[in-house]
Scaffold this motif. Structure first.
Motif, mmCIF file in Angstrom:
data_model
loop_
_atom_site.group_PDB
_atom_site.id
_atom_site.type_symbol
_atom_site.label_atom_id
_atom_site.label_comp_id
_atom_site.label_asym_id
_atom_site.label_seq_id
_atom_site.Cartn_x
_atom_site.Cartn_y
_atom_site.Cartn_z
ATOM 1 N N GLN A 217 0.882 -1.295 0.140
ATOM 2 C CA GLN A 217 0.186 0.043 0.045
ATOM 3 C C GLN A 217 0.884 1.291 -0.148
ATOM 4 O O GLN A 217 0.534 2.167 -0.456
ATOM 5 C CB GLN A 217 -0.932 0.055 1.148
ATOM 6 C CG GLN A 217 -1.912 -1.185 1.121
ATOM 7 C CD GLN A 217 -2.716 -1.033 2.327
ATOM 8 O OE1 GLN A 217 -2.345 -0.898 3.342
ATOM 9 N NE2 GLN A 217 -4.183 -1.668 2.400
ATOM 10 N N GLN A 218 2.098 1.237 0.817
ATOM 11 C CA GLN A 218 2.844 2.456 0.980
ATOM 12 C C GLN A 218 3.378 2.432 -0.606
ATOM 13 O O GLN A 218 3.581 3.683 -1.040
ATOM 14 C CB GLN A 218 3.847 2.222 1.806
ATOM 15 C CG GLN A 218 3.647 2.080 3.353
ATOM 16 C CD GLN A 218 4.641 1.836 4.421
ATOM 17 O OE1 GLN A 218 5.374 1.229 3.858
ATOM 18 N NE2 GLN A 218 4.323 1.983 5.480
ATOM 19 N N LEU A 219 3.922 1.625 -1.408
ATOM 20 C CA LEU A 219 4.293 1.771 -2.699
ATOM 21 C C LEU A 219 3.428 2.164 -3.563
ATOM 22 O O LEU A 219 3.594 3.156 -4.455
ATOM 23 C CB LEU A 219 4.629 0.389 -3.271
ATOM 24 C CG LEU A 219 5.988 -0.462 -2.723
ATOM 25 C CD1 LEU A 219 6.043 -1.778 -3.344
ATOM 26 C CD2 LEU A 219 7.239 0.382 -2.755
ATOM 27 N N ASP B 294 -4.648 2.164 -6.756
ATOM 28 C CA ASP B 294 -3.317 2.686 -6.993
ATOM 29 C C ASP B 294 -2.370 2.373 -8.410
ATOM 30 O O ASP B 294 -1.585 2.960 -8.589
ATOM 31 C CB ASP B 294 -2.232 2.035 -5.828
ATOM 32 C CG ASP B 294 -2.842 2.691 -4.548
ATOM 33 O OD1 ASP B 294 -3.105 3.862 -4.164
ATOM 34 O OD2 ASP B 294 -3.180 1.964 -3.513
ATOM 35 N N GLN C 245 9.903 2.378 -8.942
ATOM 36 C CA GLN C 245 9.898 1.422 -7.358
ATOM 37 C C GLN C 245 10.017 0.040 -7.752
ATOM 38 O O GLN C 245 9.482 -0.481 -8.743
ATOM 39 C CB GLN C 245 8.801 1.697 -6.556
ATOM 40 C CG GLN C 245 8.786 3.252 -6.012
ATOM 41 C CD GLN C 245 7.565 3.291 -5.014
ATOM 42 O OE1 GLN C 245 7.610 3.133 -3.887
ATOM 43 N NE2 GLN C 245 6.247 3.730 -5.585
ATOM 44 N N ASP D 130 10.401 7.985 -6.325
ATOM 45 C CA ASP D 130 9.264 6.739 -6.202
ATOM 46 C C ASP D 130 8.497 6.651 -7.597
ATOM 47 O O ASP D 130 7.509 5.937 -7.659
ATOM 48 C CB ASP D 130 8.431 7.371 -5.046
ATOM 49 C CG ASP D 130 8.844 7.147 -3.750
ATOM 50 O OD1 ASP D 130 9.861 6.163 -3.618
ATOM 51 O OD2 ASP D 130 8.429 7.756 -2.727
ATOM 52 N N ARG E 258 0.773 4.294 -2.678
ATOM 53 C CA ARG E 258 0.427 5.612 -2.588
ATOM 54 C C ARG E 258 1.647 6.498 -3.005
ATOM 55 O O ARG E 258 1.461 7.467 -3.630
ATOM 56 C CB ARG E 258 0.235 5.692 -1.048
ATOM 57 C CG ARG E 258 -1.036 5.343 -0.550
ATOM 58 C CD ARG E 258 -1.476 5.793 0.862
ATOM 59 N NE ARG E 258 -0.407 5.427 1.860
ATOM 60 C CZ ARG E 258 -0.780 4.259 2.527
ATOM 61 N NH1 ARG E 258 -1.929 3.528 2.227
ATOM 62 N NH2 ARG E 258 -0.004 3.782 3.245
ATOM 63 N N ALA E 259 2.838 6.052 -2.859
ATOM 64 C CA ALA E 259 3.968 6.864 -3.225
ATOM 65 C C ALA E 259 3.881 6.825 -4.907
ATOM 66 O O ALA E 259 4.347 7.825 -5.363
ATOM 67 C CB ALA E 259 5.181 6.147 -3.006
#
Length: 412
Positions: free
Chosen positions: A2-4, A192, A173, A170, A6-7
């Motif tokens: 999820q962090q990937l 995303d 990634q 980012d 969003r970034a």
């Protein structure tokens, strides 16, 4: 994951508006970093290759995985080639005026965030990242576990290029785990990721196609054919078949089946088979082929539907161009197929009726490559018919929108 995601979404918003000069600067800086760190990349690759050897990976797959100085230079040069391409973003594809005074333009725009799942080949890390960058897309790359160390070393250079150019790192990634569960999560990240592109073996493609909740641009296996027509030049036929099969057996554009017109099978085929066998290729032939050369082993029904990715070729004698076309359309993977002939009518029939992404006349199937098409690089060869077909380069990683300019019009 999820962090990937969003970034990547945040980076995509910046990259979509980035000027061409800055994107190209990032690509050139990444190429320079790859050259500067060539030794480190090769050391990382050596670890991957050693691990693959310890697991008894097939030699053809190790060939895909292995890097040397020339291949690292090829990766860097590929990024520079992409930088030299025209920027597709903002290109006006068509424009026209309506009777009511509205001016309508169809303009290329990025897809957004692209998720790319691939196996073995570490060069895909640079090719995919570079093409996404050029086309204004952020990307999340999930390379194969076999090439994990190599990909990490290359991705560090790509992110350095972005930083040097003042773009968000980012935007490119790499999924930082080899856990297969990450792929499953990736295929559900509808908020995303806008498009998924798988590049690898049939099992990977089938899994992505079955599980993805995100649109997929598929790169299927390469069951590629060369058909030697009755009007083929014998020397051309020998050279083209040998190159198509043996230049690199592990690439998706390698020929897996040879078809030969019956009327020239006894005059043309012996020299072709001699060249293949002398180069170390195993020949699996139908009955007519085995009568001509006893060194051929019997082909089974499965051989006509097999992507060997190895020094093996299946050979069938057919009754003319129509039979060749029928065989290719039935057994091929709609990837790349070639006819060798000096007969213009036979050539045009093959070129128009073979239902493949790439169809060639008097040329090796190994030209199925975005770099050879002048695209700088490719993410893969799409065998589907929606959105992109054939080599997927920067332009194929775009969509479009309509810009409509008026002077106060209201619809009656």
């Amino acid at each position: 994951m999820q962090q990937l995601g969003r970034a990547a979404r945040a980076a995509a918003a910046v990259l979509a508006l980035a000027p061409t000069e800055r994107k190209d600067a990032a690509l050139r800086a990444a190429a320079a970093a790859i050259r500067e760190r060539s030794a480190a990349i090769l050391e990382a690759n050596a670890r991957d290759v050693a691990d693959a050897g310890a697991r008894d990976m097939a030699a053809s797959l190790i060939d895909r995985l292995k890097l040397d100085g020339a291949r690292v230079e090829g990766i860097a040069k590929g990024l520079e080639d992409v930088a030299a391409l025209p920027d597709p973003i903002g290109t006006v594809m068509a424009e026209w005026d309506r009777p009511n005074g509205l001016r309508i333009a169809r303009v290329r725009v990025p897809l957004g965030v692209i998720g790319i799942v691939y196996e073995s080949r570490p060069n895909v890390t640079a090719d995919a990242g570079g093409l996404c960058l050029k086309s204004g897309n952020a990307c999340i790359l999930r390379g194969g576990s076999d090439s994990f160390e190599s990909s990490r070393a290359i991705i560090a250079c790509m992110r350095d290029g972005l930083r040097v150019a003042g773009l968000p790192e980012d935007a490119i990634q790499l999924v930082p785990t080899t856990d297969r569960a990450a792929v499953g999560i990736m295929l559900t990240m509808v908020d995303d990721i806008d498009v998924i592109i798988p590049r690898g073996g049939k099992s990977l493609i089938q899994r992505v196609a079955a599980e993805s909740r995100i649109p997929v641009i598929k790169h299927l296996d390469g069951i590629c054919h060369v058909y030697v027509d009755a009007a083929a030049d014998p020397a051309k036929a020998r050279d083209i078949v040998l190159n198509a099969k043996m230049r690199r057996t592990s690439v998706c554009g390698a020929a897996e089946t040879l078809l030969v017109d019956r009327s020239v099978s006894e005059t043309v085929l012996p020299a072709v088979l001699d060249a293949l066998i002398a180069a170390g290729c195993e020949v699996r032939g139908d009955e007519a082929t085995r009568r001509i050369d006893g060194r051929a082993v019997p082909a089974t029904a499965a051989d006509w539907d097999t992507e060997y990715l190895d020094a093996i070729i299946s050979v069938r004698v057919v009754d003319g161009v129509d039979a060749a076309i029928e065989h290719v359309n039935r057994h091929g993977s709609h990837h790349t197929d070639s006819i060798v002939t000096e007969d213009a009518a036979a050539a045009e029939k093959f070129l128009s009726q073979v239902d493949s992404a790439i169809v060639l006349l008097n040329a090796s199937t190994q030209f199925a490559d975005g770099g050879e098409f002048g695209m700088g690089a490719e993410i893969g060869i799409s065998t589907g018919k929606l959105h992109a077909r054939g080599p997927v380069g920067a332009e194929q990683l775009t969509s479009y929108k309509y810009q409509v300019r008026g002077t106060g019009q209201v619809r009656p």
